[in-house]
Enzyme design. Structure first.
Site, mmCIF file in Angstrom:
data_model
loop_
_atom_site.group_PDB
_atom_site.id
_atom_site.type_symbol
_atom_site.label_atom_id
_atom_site.label_comp_id
_atom_site.label_asym_id
_atom_site.label_seq_id
_atom_site.Cartn_x
_atom_site.Cartn_y
_atom_site.Cartn_z
ATOM 1 N N SER A 1 0.811 -1.219 0.000
ATOM 2 C CA SER A 1 0.000 0.000 0.000
ATOM 3 C C SER A 1 0.845 1.271 0.000
ATOM 4 C CB SER A 1 -0.956 0.001 1.198
ATOM 5 O OG SER A 1 -0.233 -0.168 2.412
ATOM 6 N N ASP B 1 -2.852 5.765 12.117
ATOM 7 C CA ASP B 1 -2.028 5.301 10.996
ATOM 8 C C ASP B 1 -0.738 6.100 11.013
ATOM 9 O OD1 ASP B 1 -0.790 4.572 8.670
ATOM 10 O OD2 ASP B 1 -2.468 5.025 7.341
ATOM 11 N N HIS C 1 1.491 5.096 6.674
ATOM 12 C CA HIS C 1 1.232 5.751 5.396
ATOM 13 C C HIS C 1 1.407 7.261 5.544
ATOM 14 C CE1 HIS C 1 -0.917 1.867 5.199
ATOM 15 N NE2 HIS C 1 -0.470 1.869 3.957
#
Length: 440
Positions: free
Chosen positions: A170, A416, A419
């Site tokens: 990702s 998160d 990312h």
């Protein structure tokens, strides 16, 4: 007696006097001319000896002056010599784009979350309510190099009739979104394919006949994954460390590839080789040999590099190193968070053990593959690990969800810290990629 004084004022005396004056004037002129020529040569010699080379002079400043940045936006490609932005080089003739620091950049990002429509909700930090914006005003500055900002016009011209693929997890998709947002300032991409889960996609820039792809394959090899979109696992991953995934079937279609992974190897997994279970990583109670994630990661990278070096397809491949996370006081599943608002300076943070192990494996296996040489593949290292380590402020944190504290300012939410927000630090990765591809 008066003594008469002789007068020289007669015609002959005057002519003689004038002749002497002319000679004297001519002599003075010639002497002056000689002195001037001598001094001119001396100054010319000094200017050659004392003036530093243009490239070395530029290297004194780690950030391009604004005039150079404006010049780099020229539509012409290649640029005329007076508008070119050169990358300075070290004594070995190489420019290390990955050693440097994050410097303030008041110009900010070239796009916003409002101007770009392809940002996934989990990375759309500003829309989701992140209150600070200081993280937007930094850019990566290599220590001995001048790294220009990404030039979308030049990039699209360079990529005319070509294809670029990002292959991996990702983080690769995160970087593709950044690239799409930057390129949208010149031409919006048209999505022509997506898989069932919208993880793998293909876009077309029709006016340049440029194809951009992202292929989601977090292990790069065949894997049976029992995990939903929120990371909830129902069974152990079955990982076939000696069988590359289906991306290899598409490799022949790509002129340029950016490939990388790493983090998924930390998950519990059962390892298969030659269609036989050989061990696992973190599988207590399974009565299997604990081989460790490092064993599998090394085996997989060996398979990946062997594929590239043995392939007959001609391409440029950038291998991206692992991306460190910035969870503090826990992990993503145990209350870890990342609430810093400014970058680290060099020396203020060090990699955790697992990241150091991964990076060590990556560098070792890359060097082995690069030393073999290949007439078909141009293998390069996209070493984003250390520059990413310095940006704890660039993650979504709790703002991976829309307005997470709207109902309760003390709500406990999942963070998160892996990312990157868009816009955000990952935009600088594309600055680097552009330079690497242009100079490949």
């Amino acid at each position: 007696m008066v003594k008469r004084v002789r007068s020289d004022s007669g015609p002959l005396s005057l002519q003689k006097h004038n002749h002497v004056c002319v000679k004297l004037a001519l002599s003075i002129f010639l002497v002056g001319l000689a002195v001037r020529l001598l001094l001119w040569d001396s100054f010319s010699f000094l200017s050659v000896v004392e003036s530093p080379p243009v490239e070395d002079a530029k290297a004194e400043s780690p950030v391009l002056p604004s005039s150079d940045l404006q010049a780099s936006d020229s539509d012409d490609f290649p640029e005329s010599p007076q508008n070119q932005t050169h990358i300075s080089k070290d004594a070995a003739g190489k420019c290390d784009l990955f050693v440097g620091e994050w410097v303030p950049d008041q110009s900010g990002p070239v796009y916003t979350n409002e101007s770009c429509r392809v940002i996934e909700p989990h990375q759309n930090c500003m829309k989701n309510g992140r209150p600070d914006s200081g993280y937007l005003y930094w850019r990566w500055s290599p220590r001995d190099c001048k790294l220009p900002k990404f030039n979308p016009k030049k990039f699209l011209k360079f990529m005319r009739n070509k294809s670029l693929a990002f292959i991996g997890d990702s983080i690769s998709r995160n970087q593709v979104q950044s690239l799409l947002c930057i390129l949208s300032k010149v031409e919006p991409a048209v999505e022509i394919y997506h898989d069932k889960e919208y993880r793998s996609k293909i876009w077309k820039f029709r006016s340049h006949n440029f194809t951009l792809s992202v292929i989601w394959t977090p292990f790069l090899v065949k894997a049976a994954i029992f995990e939903d979109m929120n990371g909830v696992t129902s069974s152990e991953i079955q990982l076939y460390v000696d069988t590359l995934d289906k991306w290899t079937n598409q490799y022949k279609n790509f002129d340029y590839v950016v490939i990388g992974g790493g983090k998924w190897f930390l998950k519990t997994a059962i390892y298969h080789e030659n269609n036989t279970v050989t061990g696992c990583h973190y599988c207590p109670g399974k009565n299997l040999t604990e081989l460790g994630f490092d064993y599998a990661y090394r085996k997989v990278l060996q398979e990946v590099f062997k594929f590239f070096t043995n392939s007959k397809h001609k391409a440029t491949v950038l291998f991206r190193t692992t991306t460190p996370d910035h969870f503090e006081n826990g992990e993503w599943f145990s209350g870890g968070y990342c609430n810093r608002t400014v970058p680290f300076k060099e020396g203020q943070i060090h990699m955790i053990d697992v990241d150091s192990i991964m990076r060590g494996i990556e560098l070792e296996e890359f060097e082995k593959a690069a030393s073999l040489g290949s007439q078909r593949v141009n293998l390069q290292l996209l070493d984003t690990t250390l520059l990413s380590l310095l940006r704890p402020d660039g993650h979504p944190g709790p703002y991976r969800k829309f307005q997470p504290f709207a109902k309760d300012k003390n709500a406990k939410v999942q963070n998160d810290c892996l990312h990157w927000c868009l816009p955000g630090p990952i935009d600088s990765w594309n600055d680097i990629i552009m330079q690497m591809l242009l100079n490949a």
